[in-house]
Design a protein around this motif. Sequence first.
Motif, PDB file in Angstrom:
ATOM      1  N   HIS A 166      -4.245   1.555   5.191  1.00 26.45           N
ATOM      2  CA  HIS A 166      -4.853   0.860   4.068  1.00 26.45           C
ATOM      3  C   HIS A 166      -6.014  -0.020   4.538  1.00 26.45           C
ATOM      4  O   HIS A 166      -7.103  -0.006   3.977  1.00 26.45           O
ATOM      5  CB  HIS A 166      -3.784   0.016   3.378  1.00 26.45           C
ATOM      6  N   PRO A 171       0.865  -1.171   0.000  1.00 29.45           N
ATOM      7  CA  PRO A 171       0.000   0.000   0.000  1.00 29.45           C
ATOM      8  C   PRO A 171       0.907   1.228   0.000  1.00 29.45           C
ATOM      9  O   PRO A 171       1.973   1.195   0.615  1.00 29.45           O
ATOM     10  CB  PRO A 171      -0.767  -0.108   1.313  1.00 29.45           C
ATOM     11  N   GLN A 182       0.971   5.526   0.454  1.00 24.55           N
ATOM     12  CA  GLN A 182       0.358   6.830   0.662  1.00 24.55           C
ATOM     13  C   GLN A 182       1.449   7.837   0.336  1.00 24.55           C
ATOM     14  O   GLN A 182       2.610   7.645   0.704  1.00 24.55           O
ATOM     15  CB  GLN A 182      -0.110   6.984   2.123  1.00 24.55           C
ATOM     16  N   THR A 184       0.172  -0.234   6.254  1.00 25.70           N
ATOM     17  CA  THR A 184      -0.850  -1.261   6.090  1.00 25.70           C
ATOM     18  C   THR A 184      -2.059  -0.918   6.962  1.00 25.70           C
ATOM     19  O   THR A 184      -3.201  -1.167   6.585  1.00 25.70           O
ATOM     20  CB  THR A 184      -0.288  -2.636   6.498  1.00 25.70           C
ATOM     21  N   HIS A 237       4.186   3.497   3.670  1.00 21.84           N
ATOM     22  CA  HIS A 237       3.660   2.160   3.383  1.00 21.84           C
ATOM     23  C   HIS A 237       2.878   1.654   4.575  1.00 21.84           C
ATOM     24  O   HIS A 237       3.251   0.681   5.202  1.00 21.84           O
ATOM     25  CB  HIS A 237       4.804   1.187   3.083  1.00 21.84           C
ATOM     26  N   SER A 241     -10.125   0.364   3.897  1.00 22.37           N
ATOM     27  CA  SER A 241     -10.895  -0.713   3.270  1.00 22.37           C
ATOM     28  C   SER A 241     -12.026  -1.179   4.175  1.00 22.37           C
ATOM     29  O   SER A 241     -13.124  -1.480   3.714  1.00 22.37           O
ATOM     30  CB  SER A 241      -9.992  -1.916   2.965  1.00 22.37           C
TER      31      SER A 241
END
Length: 145
Positions: free
Chosen positions: A114, A93, A95, A111, A109, A118
């Motif tokens: 992310h 992931p 950003q 997670t 990065h 989701s």
Amino acid sequence: MSTESLVSRARAICEQNGARFTAIREKVFRLMAENQGGQGAYDLLEQLKQTEPAAKPATIYRALEFLTEQGFIHKIESSNAFMLCHHFEKHHPAQLLICDACGNVTELHSTALHTEFSKQAAALGFHIHHQTIEARGKCRNCIGN
Ligand SMILES: [Zn+2]
Ligand SMILES: [Zn+2]
């Protein structure tokens, strides 16, 4: 990280994937490796034309599509530009922190971010097929300048 080591890592991945790292694709990759920030397709085209005078917009778009498929670049949606990822061996992931002063782009990065994004979307019954998280501001080097 040196351009040469990025190029050889990219070439290894293409071989693994059975994808062709053609001369044009490699040239576009190198142009991106030599620049820290995001670059627009037309900037890249102008640079490419110095060694490939016959290059057309479609040449660049096809190369960018290929590099995206291989996971080598990220698209910066807010400025319609592209940047080279330095961690392309693994899907991750990303950003993006975009400096408005110098144009530098830093990847996060997370997670956690992310997953949370989701999860909240799923709670609303929304299916995400493409997610972009970008923040604009000033990087460490530009604050105070
Ligand atoms: Zn990345
Ligand atoms: Zn900056």
